[in-house]
Scaffold this motif. Structure first.
Motif, PDB file in Angstrom:
ATOM      1  N   MET A 228       0.859  -1.172   0.000  1.00  0.00           N
ATOM      2  CA  MET A 228       0.000   0.000   0.000  1.00  0.00           C
ATOM      3  C   MET A 228       0.910   1.241   0.000  1.00  0.00           C
ATOM      4  SD  MET A 228      -2.960   1.128   2.758  1.00  0.00           S
ATOM      5  CE  MET A 228      -3.647  -0.495   2.795  1.00  0.00           C
ATOM      6  N   ASN A 229       0.577   2.247  -0.798  1.00  0.00           N
ATOM      7  CA  ASN A 229       1.429   3.433  -0.830  1.00  0.00           C
ATOM      8  C   ASN A 229       1.072   4.386   0.311  1.00  0.00           C
ATOM      9  OD1 ASN A 229      -0.515   5.407  -1.576  1.00  0.00           O
ATOM     10  ND2 ASN A 229      -0.225   4.982  -3.742  1.00  0.00           N
ATOM     11  N   LYS A 230       2.027   5.252   0.649  1.00  0.00           N
ATOM     12  CA  LYS A 230       1.871   6.121   1.815  1.00  0.00           C
ATOM     13  C   LYS A 230       0.742   7.129   1.649  1.00  0.00           C
ATOM     14  CE  LYS A 230       6.524   5.466   3.425  1.00  0.00           C
ATOM     15  NZ  LYS A 230       7.857   5.997   3.559  1.00  0.00           N
ATOM     16  N   ALA A 231       0.541   7.634   0.452  1.00  0.00           N
ATOM     17  CA  ALA A 231      -0.543   8.607   0.227  1.00  0.00           C
ATOM     18  C   ALA A 231      -1.893   7.986   0.564  1.00  0.00           C
ATOM     19  CB  ALA A 231      -0.520   9.112  -1.212  1.00  0.00           C
ATOM     20  N   LEU A 232      -2.104   6.747   0.179  1.00  0.00           N
ATOM     21  CA  LEU A 232      -3.355   6.053   0.493  1.00  0.00           C
ATOM     22  C   LEU A 232      -3.469   5.793   1.995  1.00  0.00           C
ATOM     23  CD1 LEU A 232      -5.955   4.773  -0.496  1.00  0.00           C
ATOM     24  CD2 LEU A 232      -4.682   2.677  -0.961  1.00  0.00           C
TER      25      LEU A 232
ATOM     26  N   TYR B 100      -2.133   7.627   4.401  1.00  0.00           N
ATOM     27  CA  TYR B 100      -2.458   8.914   5.018  1.00  0.00           C
ATOM     28  C   TYR B 100      -3.937   9.258   4.819  1.00  0.00           C
ATOM     29  CZ  TYR B 100       2.605   9.759   5.310  1.00  0.00           C
ATOM     30  OH  TYR B 100       3.940   9.679   5.588  1.00  0.00           O
ATOM     31  N   GLN B 101      -4.443   9.014   3.640  1.00  0.00           N
ATOM     32  CA  GLN B 101      -5.853   9.307   3.354  1.00  0.00           C
ATOM     33  C   GLN B 101      -6.773   8.470   4.243  1.00  0.00           C
ATOM     34  OE1 GLN B 101      -7.005   8.598  -0.714  1.00  0.00           O
ATOM     35  NE2 GLN B 101      -9.139   9.106  -0.341  1.00  0.00           N
ATOM     36  N   GLN B 102      -6.467   7.188   4.390  1.00  0.00           N
ATOM     37  CA  GLN B 102      -7.300   6.306   5.214  1.00  0.00           C
ATOM     38  C   GLN B 102      -7.260   6.724   6.683  1.00  0.00           C
ATOM     39  OE1 GLN B 102      -5.835   2.371   4.288  1.00  0.00           O
ATOM     40  NE2 GLN B 102      -7.196   2.170   2.512  1.00  0.00           N
ATOM     41  N   ILE B 103      -6.089   7.070   7.176  1.00  0.00           N
ATOM     42  CA  ILE B 103      -5.979   7.498   8.576  1.00  0.00           C
ATOM     43  C   ILE B 103      -6.714   8.819   8.777  1.00  0.00           C
ATOM     44  CG2 ILE B 103      -4.387   8.246  10.386  1.00  0.00           C
ATOM     45  CD1 ILE B 103      -2.377   6.180   9.219  1.00  0.00           C
TER      46      ILE B 103
ATOM     47  N   ILE C 151      -9.356  16.740   8.838  1.00  0.00           N
ATOM     48  CA  ILE C 151      -7.976  16.630   8.371  1.00  0.00           C
ATOM     49  C   ILE C 151      -8.006  16.764   6.851  1.00  0.00           C
ATOM     50  CG2 ILE C 151      -5.934  15.155   8.225  1.00  0.00           C
ATOM     51  CD1 ILE C 151      -7.038  13.746  10.816  1.00  0.00           C
ATOM     52  N   THR C 152      -7.397  17.824   6.330  1.00  0.00           N
ATOM     53  CA  THR C 152      -7.428  18.075   4.891  1.00  0.00           C
ATOM     54  C   THR C 152      -6.083  17.862   4.215  1.00  0.00           C
ATOM     55  OG1 THR C 152      -7.133  20.437   5.324  1.00  0.00           O
ATOM     56  CG2 THR C 152      -9.397  19.653   5.021  1.00  0.00           C
ATOM     57  N   GLN C 153      -5.007  17.801   4.977  1.00  0.00           N
ATOM     58  CA  GLN C 153      -3.692  17.468   4.436  1.00  0.00           C
ATOM     59  C   GLN C 153      -2.956  16.665   5.485  1.00  0.00           C
ATOM     60  OE1 GLN C 153      -1.264  20.772   3.205  1.00  0.00           O
ATOM     61  NE2 GLN C 153       0.443  19.481   2.666  1.00  0.00           N
TER      62      GLN C 153
ATOM     63  N   ALA D  26       2.952  14.251  13.384  1.00  0.00           N
ATOM     64  CA  ALA D  26       3.760  13.294  14.154  1.00  0.00           C
ATOM     65  C   ALA D  26       3.442  11.864  13.718  1.00  0.00           C
ATOM     66  CB  ALA D  26       3.529  13.472  15.651  1.00  0.00           C
ATOM     67  N   ALA D  27       2.178  11.582  13.430  1.00  0.00           N
ATOM     68  CA  ALA D  27       1.791  10.257  12.928  1.00  0.00           C
ATOM     69  C   ALA D  27       2.457   9.990  11.579  1.00  0.00           C
ATOM     70  CB  ALA D  27       0.275  10.158  12.802  1.00  0.00           C
ATOM     71  N   ALA D  28       2.497  10.998  10.726  1.00  0.00           N
ATOM     72  CA  ALA D  28       3.168  10.844   9.433  1.00  0.00           C
ATOM     73  C   ALA D  28       4.656  10.568   9.639  1.00  0.00           C
ATOM     74  CB  ALA D  28       2.959  12.089   8.578  1.00  0.00           C
ATOM     75  N   HIS D  29       5.253  11.222  10.645  1.00  0.00           N
ATOM     76  CA  HIS D  29       6.662  10.976  10.972  1.00  0.00           C
ATOM     77  C   HIS D  29       6.868   9.507  11.358  1.00  0.00           C
ATOM     78  CE1 HIS D  29      10.676  11.583  12.587  1.00  0.00           C
ATOM     79  NE2 HIS D  29      10.278  10.994  13.698  1.00  0.00           N
ATOM     80  N   ILE D  30       5.940   8.951  12.132  1.00  0.00           N
ATOM     81  CA  ILE D  30       6.025   7.536  12.515  1.00  0.00           C
ATOM     82  C   ILE D  30       5.965   6.653  11.269  1.00  0.00           C
ATOM     83  CG2 ILE D  30       4.792   5.645  13.656  1.00  0.00           C
ATOM     84  CD1 ILE D  30       3.887   7.710  15.788  1.00  0.00           C
ATOM     85  N   ILE D  31       5.006   6.927  10.402  1.00  0.00           N
ATOM     86  CA  ILE D  31       4.812   6.101   9.204  1.00  0.00           C
ATOM     87  C   ILE D  31       6.038   6.164   8.298  1.00  0.00           C
ATOM     88  CG2 ILE D  31       3.425   5.859   7.099  1.00  0.00           C
ATOM     89  CD1 ILE D  31       1.010   6.757   8.923  1.00  0.00           C
TER      90      ILE D  31
END
Length: 151
Positions: A1-5, A7-10, A28-30, A72-77
């Protein structure tokens, strides 16, 4: 699964399944490792000062905290080699706010509000984010610094 997807799901999960975010109307818009963005519109239930019709300080702090937590969640991912659902869920369970500082610059007036955040220091255990809140006219209402447990 790619990261953009991912992030969108989260983002959808946290927007739809977090009752507090729904109560405040936070969306959450971005959501990525560079920056997060949270938007919400004025509602009378968000009033902190009925005489001046301005945002409650807790709403401002909550929007900033969500923006910081999202980046911060994106940093974890970004640190993960395995992007399976199980690994992502297990890693995000560690996420939590350690410290939040909010500096109020001017009264929270406006029809729509945008909170943004960027990581200013990312480590294996702790990440620090810098957040800002503006209204739809670009007036800078508040900024904050959040320290988040990420590992």
């Amino acid at each position: 699964m790619n990261k953009a997807l991912i992030y969108q799901q989260i983002a959808e999960l946290w927007t739809v399944n977090m009752p507090f975010n729904q109560l405040l109307g936070l969306k959450i818009t971005q959501f990525n490792s560079e920056q997060s963005e949270i938007r919400f519109v004025w509602q009378d239930k968000l009033i902190g000062n009925p005489v001046q019709k301005i945002l409650h300080g807790g709403v401002t702090a909550s929007a900033l905290d969500l923006a910081g937590g999202v980046v911060a969640a994106a940093h974890i991912i970004e640190q993960l080699d395995d992007l399976s659902s199980e690994t992502i869920q297990q890693s995000l369970r560690k996420l939590g706010t350690i410290d939040l500082r909010t500096d109020f610059l001017r009264p929270g007036r406006g029809e729509a509000f945008i909170a943004t955040a960027k990581i200013i220091r990312g480590g294996n255990k702790v990440a620090v984010a810098r957040m800002e809140l503006h209204n739809e006219l670009g007036d800078h209402i508040a900024f904050g610094t959040g320290t988040y447990m990420v590992g």
